[in-house]
Design a protein around this motif. Structure first.
Motif, PDB file in Angstrom:
ATOM      1  N   ASP A   1       0.846  -1.350   0.002  1.00 55.11           N
ATOM      2  CA  ASP A   1       0.121   0.003   0.103  1.00 55.11           C
ATOM      3  C   ASP A   1       0.715   1.169  -0.043  1.00 55.11           C
ATOM      4  O   ASP A   1       1.834   1.487   0.788  1.00 55.11           O
ATOM      5  CB  ASP A   1      -0.923  -0.068   1.222  1.00 55.11           C
ATOM      6  N   THR A   2       0.787   2.067  -1.031  1.00 53.46           N
ATOM      7  CA  THR A   2       1.655   3.463  -0.899  1.00 53.46           C
ATOM      8  C   THR A   2       1.037   4.324  -0.060  1.00 53.46           C
ATOM      9  O   THR A   2       1.957   5.244   0.199  1.00 53.46           O
ATOM     10  CB  THR A   2       1.510   4.020  -2.539  1.00 53.46           C
TER      11      THR A   2
ATOM     12  N   TYR B   1       0.661   5.971   3.238  1.00 49.11           N
ATOM     13  CA  TYR B   1       1.340   5.686   4.771  1.00 49.11           C
ATOM     14  C   TYR B   1       0.276   5.882   5.923  1.00 49.11           C
ATOM     15  O   TYR B   1      -0.339   6.913   6.022  1.00 49.11           O
ATOM     16  CB  TYR B   1       2.314   6.722   4.885  1.00 49.11           C
TER      17      TYR B   1
ATOM     18  N   ALA C   1       5.425   0.911  16.643  1.00 48.03           N
ATOM     19  CA  ALA C   1       5.357   2.250  15.962  1.00 48.03           C
ATOM     20  C   ALA C   1       6.707   3.147  15.900  1.00 48.03           C
ATOM     21  O   ALA C   1       7.355   2.818  16.959  1.00 48.03           O
ATOM     22  CB  ALA C   1       4.353   3.081  16.644  1.00 48.03           C
TER      23      ALA C   1
END
Ligand SMILES: Nc1nc2c(ncn2[C@@H]2O[C@H](COP(=O)(O)OP(=O)(O)OP(=O)(O)O)[C@@H](O)[C@H]2O)c(=O)[nH]1
Length: 204
Positions: free
Chosen positions: A32-33, A35, A63
């Motif tokens: 998935d481009t 973010y 994270a």
């Protein structure tokens, strides 16, 4: 004989280096481009077969954002593998891996496999960290090393195969000999970069 190993992997590294993308590519074979920053810690698990062993990998995706840092030490403490990711087009993210490696060693000593991963190799013209720099740092810290592109699906499966080989090694030798064994076991896999790995194909 087939047997099952249950292992915890913690993914560490700066914000937006591609930790989630590497896991997603491995799990689902897609990219998935957009973010979407990981909030806190995500958990995914996958069973993989390597040689005669079935591995259940429990993956903790941390994270990179500073505000979640305090959550991470307890996951490091629990894990047998630390996957430390940087972005080959972001020098600072590479510099910062030293701190992650030191934190992991301070907590787990040699009782942990560390994999240093240079991600985003598809950003050829923006590269700021050479393969040699990555390889040298990995050697210095006794870590596995591989470059990947989650976007291209390049070297993602080989990364997990390397980890599986190292985990297999730990079953038969003492921890002090672990690094020798990793070297011997993994040499054939380091040649896998000559061609892009298709998602789902495991070269090992
Ligand atoms: N060009 C390129 N972009 C990538 C690659 N891997 C990830 N990205 C992009 O980089 C951005 C960050 O990816 P993430 O996987 O969310 O990064 P992360 O390390 O999990 O980020 P945090 O959750 O903030 O720690 C996204 O826009 C991804 O699409 C890659 O191999 N090549």
């Amino acid at each position: 004989m087939t047997h099952l190993g249950n292992y915890k992997l913690v993914f560490l590294g700066d914000q937006a280096v591609g930790k989630t993308s590497i896991i997603t590519c491995f799990m689902y074979g897609n990219f998935d481009t957009n973010y979407q920053a990981t909030i806190g810690i995500d958990f995914l698990s996958k069973t993989m077969r390597h040689e005669d062993t079935t591995f259940r990998l429990q993956m903790w995706d941390t994270a990179g954002q500073e505000r979640f840092k305090s959550l991470i030490p307890s996951y490091i403490r629990d894990s047998s593998v630390a996957v430390i990711v940087y972005d080959v087009a972001n020098k600072q993210s590479f510099i910062n891996t030293s701190k992650w490696i030191e934190d992991v060693r301070a907590e787990r000593g040699n009782h942990v496999i560390i994999a240093l991963v240079g991600n985003k190799t598809d950003l050829v013209h923006r590269r700021q960290v050479s393969i040699e720099e990555g390889d040298n740092k990995a050697r210095e810290f006794g870590a596995l090393f591989i470059e990947t592109s989650a976007k291209a699906g390049f070297n993602i499966k080989p990364l997990f195969c390397k980890i599986a080989s190292a985990l297999q090694g730990t079953e038969t030798v003492t921890w002090t000999r672990q690094e020798d064994l990793v070297d011997v076991n993994l040499r054939p896999l380091t040649n896998s970069s000559h061609s892009e790995q298709q998602q789902g194909n495991c070269s090992c």
